[in-house]
Design a protein around this motif. Sequence first.
Motif, PDB file in Angstrom:
ATOM      1  N   LEU A   1      31.379  21.880  78.952  1.00 47.58           N
ATOM      2  CA  LEU A   1      30.438  20.721  78.963  1.00 47.58           C
ATOM      3  C   LEU A   1      31.447  20.456  77.384  1.00 47.58           C
ATOM      4  CD1 LEU A   1      27.410  21.547  80.990  1.00 47.58           C
ATOM      5  CD2 LEU A   1      28.798  19.534  81.291  1.00 47.58           C
ATOM      6  N   GLY A   2      31.293  20.816  76.749  1.00 48.80           N
ATOM      7  CA  GLY A   2      31.483  20.773  75.299  1.00 48.80           C
ATOM      8  C   GLY A   2      32.534  19.695  75.303  1.00 48.80           C
ATOM      9  N   PHE A   3      33.170  20.629  75.361  1.00 55.88           N
ATOM     10  CA  PHE A   3      34.739  20.164  75.357  1.00 55.88           C
ATOM     11  C   PHE A   3      35.631  19.471  75.873  1.00 55.88           C
ATOM     12  CE2 PHE A   3      34.828  24.091  72.518  1.00 55.88           C
ATOM     13  CZ  PHE A   3      34.829  24.227  71.580  1.00 55.88           C
ATOM     14  N   VAL A   4      35.056  19.326  77.497  1.00 55.39           N
ATOM     15  CA  VAL A   4      36.069  17.410  78.342  1.00 55.39           C
ATOM     16  C   VAL A   4      34.293  17.027  78.287  1.00 55.39           C
ATOM     17  CG1 VAL A   4      36.299  17.723  80.600  1.00 55.39           C
ATOM     18  CG2 VAL A   4      36.705  19.972  79.859  1.00 55.39           C
ATOM     19  N   ARG A   5      33.193  17.192  78.671  1.00 61.83           N
ATOM     20  CA  ARG A   5      32.212  16.121  79.430  1.00 61.83           C
ATOM     21  C   ARG A   5      31.946  15.765  77.291  1.00 61.83           C
ATOM     22  NH1 ARG A   5      33.279  13.014  81.581  1.00 61.83           N
ATOM     23  NH2 ARG A   5      30.524  12.742  82.317  1.00 61.83           N
ATOM     24  N   GLY A   6      31.560  16.407  76.382  1.00 62.73           N
ATOM     25  CA  GLY A   6      31.457  16.042  75.497  1.00 62.73           C
ATOM     26  C   GLY A   6      29.553  16.199  75.012  1.00 62.73           C
ATOM     27  N   HIS A   7      29.349  17.195  76.139  1.00 63.48           N
ATOM     28  CA  HIS A   7      27.584  16.543  75.422  1.00 63.48           C
ATOM     29  C   HIS A   7      27.052  17.466  74.581  1.00 63.48           C
ATOM     30  CE1 HIS A   7      27.164  15.083  79.150  1.00 63.48           C
ATOM     31  NE2 HIS A   7      27.415  15.308  80.973  1.00 63.48           N
ATOM     32  N   ASP A   8      26.427  17.419  74.370  1.00 71.06           N
ATOM     33  CA  ASP A   8      25.326  18.566  73.158  1.00 71.06           C
ATOM     34  C   ASP A   8      24.699  19.437  73.142  1.00 71.06           C
ATOM     35  OD1 ASP A   8      22.762  17.542  73.694  1.00 71.06           O
ATOM     36  OD2 ASP A   8      22.698  16.141  72.467  1.00 71.06           O
TER      37      ASP A   8
ATOM     38  N   ALA B   1      21.769  18.683  75.994  1.00 68.13           N
ATOM     39  CA  ALA B   1      22.252  18.763  77.632  1.00 68.13           C
ATOM     40  C   ALA B   1      22.741  19.610  78.225  1.00 68.13           C
ATOM     41  CB  ALA B   1      23.495  17.390  77.319  1.00 68.13           C
ATOM     42  N   ILE B   2      24.004  20.407  77.265  1.00 67.87           N
ATOM     43  CA  ILE B   2      24.681  21.366  78.478  1.00 67.87           C
ATOM     44  C   ILE B   2      23.133  22.494  78.995  1.00 67.87           C
ATOM     45  CG2 ILE B   2      25.936  23.845  77.569  1.00 67.87           C
ATOM     46  CD1 ILE B   2      27.044  22.327  75.899  1.00 67.87           C
ATOM     47  N   GLY B   3      22.480  22.841  78.032  1.00 69.91           N
ATOM     48  CA  GLY B   3      21.313  24.049  78.425  1.00 69.91           C
ATOM     49  C   GLY B   3      20.500  23.235  79.356  1.00 69.91           C
ATOM     50  N   GLU B   4      20.379  21.458  79.943  1.00 69.00           N
ATOM     51  CA  GLU B   4      19.360  21.905  80.824  1.00 69.00           C
ATOM     52  C   GLU B   4      20.117  21.625  82.245  1.00 69.00           C
ATOM     53  OE1 GLU B   4      19.202  17.061  78.773  1.00 69.00           O
ATOM     54  OE2 GLU B   4      17.329  18.162  78.270  1.00 69.00           O
TER      55      GLU B   4
ATOM     56  N   ALA C   1      34.440  30.291  93.267  1.00 73.77           N
ATOM     57  CA  ALA C   1      35.709  29.320  93.532  1.00 73.77           C
ATOM     58  C   ALA C   1      35.299  28.395  93.530  1.00 73.77           C
ATOM     59  CB  ALA C   1      35.611  30.188  95.213  1.00 73.77           C
ATOM     60  N   ALA C   2      33.941  27.072  94.009  1.00 75.58           N
ATOM     61  CA  ALA C   2      33.640  25.833  93.789  1.00 75.58           C
ATOM     62  C   ALA C   2      33.107  25.020  92.594  1.00 75.58           C
ATOM     63  CB  ALA C   2      32.662  25.530  94.229  1.00 75.58           C
ATOM     64  N   SER C   3      33.422  25.879  91.710  1.00 76.74           N
ATOM     65  CA  SER C   3      33.772  25.176  90.138  1.00 76.74           C
ATOM     66  C   SER C   3      35.324  25.537  90.020  1.00 76.74           C
ATOM     67  CB  SER C   3      32.870  26.186  89.279  1.00 76.74           C
ATOM     68  OG  SER C   3      31.872  26.855  89.587  1.00 76.74           O
ATOM     69  N   ALA C   4      35.959  26.008  91.014  1.00 78.19           N
ATOM     70  CA  ALA C   4      37.362  25.831  90.610  1.00 78.19           C
ATOM     71  C   ALA C   4      37.432  24.182  90.810  1.00 78.19           C
ATOM     72  CB  ALA C   4      38.293  26.819  90.584  1.00 78.19           C
ATOM     73  N   LEU C   5      36.610  23.416  91.635  1.00 82.95           N
ATOM     74  CA  LEU C   5      37.262  22.051  91.726  1.00 82.95           C
ATOM     75  C   LEU C   5      36.416  21.348  90.969  1.00 82.95           C
ATOM     76  CD1 LEU C   5      36.184  23.239  96.440  1.00 82.95           C
ATOM     77  CD2 LEU C   5      38.367  23.231  94.971  1.00 82.95           C
ATOM     78  N   GLN C   6      36.289  21.217  89.430  1.00 81.98           N
ATOM     79  CA  GLN C   6      36.062  20.374  88.926  1.00 81.98           C
ATOM     80  C   GLN C   6      37.521  19.228  87.771  1.00 81.98           C
ATOM     81  OE1 GLN C   6      33.019  22.856  86.570  1.00 81.98           O
ATOM     82  NE2 GLN C   6      34.925  23.067  85.558  1.00 81.98           N
ATOM     83  N   THR C   7      36.977  18.458  87.945  1.00 78.78           N
ATOM     84  CA  THR C   7      37.700  16.818  87.275  1.00 78.78           C
ATOM     85  C   THR C   7      37.143  16.854  85.862  1.00 78.78           C
ATOM     86  OG1 THR C   7      36.692  15.205  88.611  1.00 78.78           O
ATOM     87  CG2 THR C   7      38.197  16.511  90.092  1.00 78.78           C
ATOM     88  N   PRO C   8      37.957  15.974  85.368  1.00 77.06           N
ATOM     89  CA  PRO C   8      37.644  15.702  83.880  1.00 77.06           C
ATOM     90  C   PRO C   8      36.415  14.760  84.100  1.00 77.06           C
ATOM     91  CG  PRO C   8      39.438  15.240  83.659  1.00 77.06           C
ATOM     92  CD  PRO C   8      39.394  15.576  85.885  1.00 77.06           C
ATOM     93  N   THR C   9      35.963  14.085  84.810  1.00 77.05           N
ATOM     94  CA  THR C   9      33.933  13.336  85.511  1.00 77.05           C
ATOM     95  C   THR C   9      33.783  13.941  85.854  1.00 77.05           C
ATOM     96  OG1 THR C   9      34.871  12.287  87.217  1.00 77.05           O
ATOM     97  CG2 THR C   9      36.056  11.232  85.595  1.00 77.05           C
ATOM     98  N   THR C  10      33.559  14.956  86.291  1.00 74.93           N
ATOM     99  CA  THR C  10      32.225  16.279  86.812  1.00 74.93           C
ATOM    100  C   THR C  10      30.936  16.692  85.804  1.00 74.93           C
ATOM    101  OG1 THR C  10      34.096  17.818  88.100  1.00 74.93           O
ATOM    102  CG2 THR C  10      32.279  18.367  87.633  1.00 74.93           C
ATOM    103  N   ASP C  11      30.010  16.272  86.763  1.00 69.74           N
ATOM    104  CA  ASP C  11      28.764  16.781  85.620  1.00 69.74           C
ATOM    105  C   ASP C  11      28.024  17.029  86.330  1.00 69.74           C
ATOM    106  OD1 ASP C  11      27.126  16.395  83.705  1.00 69.74           O
ATOM    107  OD2 ASP C  11      28.464  14.685  82.367  1.00 69.74           O
ATOM    108  N   PHE C  12      26.295  16.797  85.958  1.00 72.27           N
ATOM    109  CA  PHE C  12      25.375  17.217  86.340  1.00 72.27           C
ATOM    110  C   PHE C  12      25.059  17.816  88.005  1.00 72.27           C
ATOM    111  CE2 PHE C  12      21.306  17.671  87.991  1.00 72.27           C
ATOM    112  CZ  PHE C  12      20.383  18.660  87.588  1.00 72.27           C
TER     113      PHE C  12
END
Length: 528
Positions: free
Chosen positions: A294-301, A304-307, A348-359
């Motif tokens: 969330l920090g390095f790919v999505r750029g959240h502070d 926002a990461i905690g939420e 394993a489900a988290s291993a399907l993320q893309t650069p646009t994956t978010d909340f």
Amino acid sequence: MAPVARPSIQAWAGFACMGVGMFMAILDVQVVATSLPTIRTALGMSEDEVSWIQTAYLIAEIVAIPLTGLLTRTLSMRWLFVAAVLLFTLASAGCASSGSFGALIGWRLLQGLSGGTLIPSVFAAVFLLFDERDQTLATTFAGVLAVLAPTLGPVVGGWITDAYSWRWLFLINLAPGLVAGFLAAFFLPRDRPDLRLAARIDVVGVCLLAVGLACLEIGLKEAPGRGWSSARVLGLMSVSVLCGGAFIRRMLRSDEPVVDLRNFAALRFSLGCALSFILGMGLFGSVYLMPFFLGFVRGHDALAIGETMLVTGVAQLLVTPLAVALEKRWDARLLSAAGFALFGAGLAASALQTPTTDFREMAAPQVLRGLAVMFCLLPPTRLALGHLPHEKVPDASGLFNLMRNLGGAIGLALIDTVIFSRLPTHADRLVESLKAADAQAARFVGIAPALLDRTSPPTAAEIAFVEPLVRRAAMTIAINEAWMMLAGVTGVALVCLLVSGGWLKIRDAGLEPLGRPSHPGSGGWPST
């Protein structure tokens, strides 16, 4: 100390105070992690120095955890907790007032040493303060706090840093620490300390343990950056192995060991520790990977990461009543297997993320892991500690919690190794795919496939635009591989449970010393 026939309100109040102390110790690691850049700027630290803010705490903590049994026998459960929580509070005040790198690291070491005894003390108290009917509820209370603290940490840390200053990350410990310490002194059982044990402490054994674990922790920290085969890492690991081997040999030959390793002779305890180690890898790893992405790919502070990460905590709280009910009725190994299977599915489900994956996309994997955590924690705790004599519980609890922290430390080192060693490879492959006009690669990176259909070479501006997108996409793939690695490790827990099932039906190892079978008149620990 035998548990009372039915725990009183006073026992529950004392245990609640211990839970507050444990929650503070776990939360402290997470809230500080969110503000490392702010602390670095305020104290003028280098990049290498700032990482020691966390490393110093973790080294001291991992050394203190296995010593909890010895300290409990010497000071009693009551006075050990009171001394530890008050010392942790004092160290927190020292951290808040620090004006230099050296002062902050010194106070963080003291924080880690005191905080490291709080976690195993709480899990030992479950089996020392309560009878079998209430142990499940007490374990659940401790487990919720132990898992909820890392989930809330980023939210609390981000909010405090944004609204106040980094010093309040430590000052928030003062009031609850003082209250918990003084109330615990009143509510916890008044067992007498045995200070004579202090004169017989195996100082050489303590030093071997401290040096071995410290070198292991530092080696794991350095390995991803310097390389596992670098001279520094190999040297640290060699010292750790030598000290660890000497410590094990010394403890197995001692009549009054610093840490009673003979607990591992009990198959149930060894299985519980193996599950704790695997849970540590998955739990610490997931709490590390989510903010990283969330920090390095999505750029959240930090806030926002905690939420985003609160989803795990909410799911965990919702499933807790069901976990308590089932834990009382179902076999511990069956519940553990279900928990680790669900936890592995979430990883394993988290291993399907893309650069646009978010909340939205991250919610379902978090729910799976949140629903699974209590089933990965409650049954293994009872499996490891529930059958032991009361005098063995403090030592065993220290070892049980040490295994979880060791699993976390090794897991984080492997995650960093996977991410930073694989990232350049994935970046090169994506570049080659883009050159070959691969539309799927273009969409994954985040550029229109139509832009690849051209004969002229890309301009400098276009290259400058695409490079960070390629790096972000490559990092996503590397992070996904780290998620899959954790899911694969979780599968080992299922294998351990499957294999151990037959063994437990054939024999119960009890608490007999390693290499010496227990039988009437042998002088060994009786089988249970």
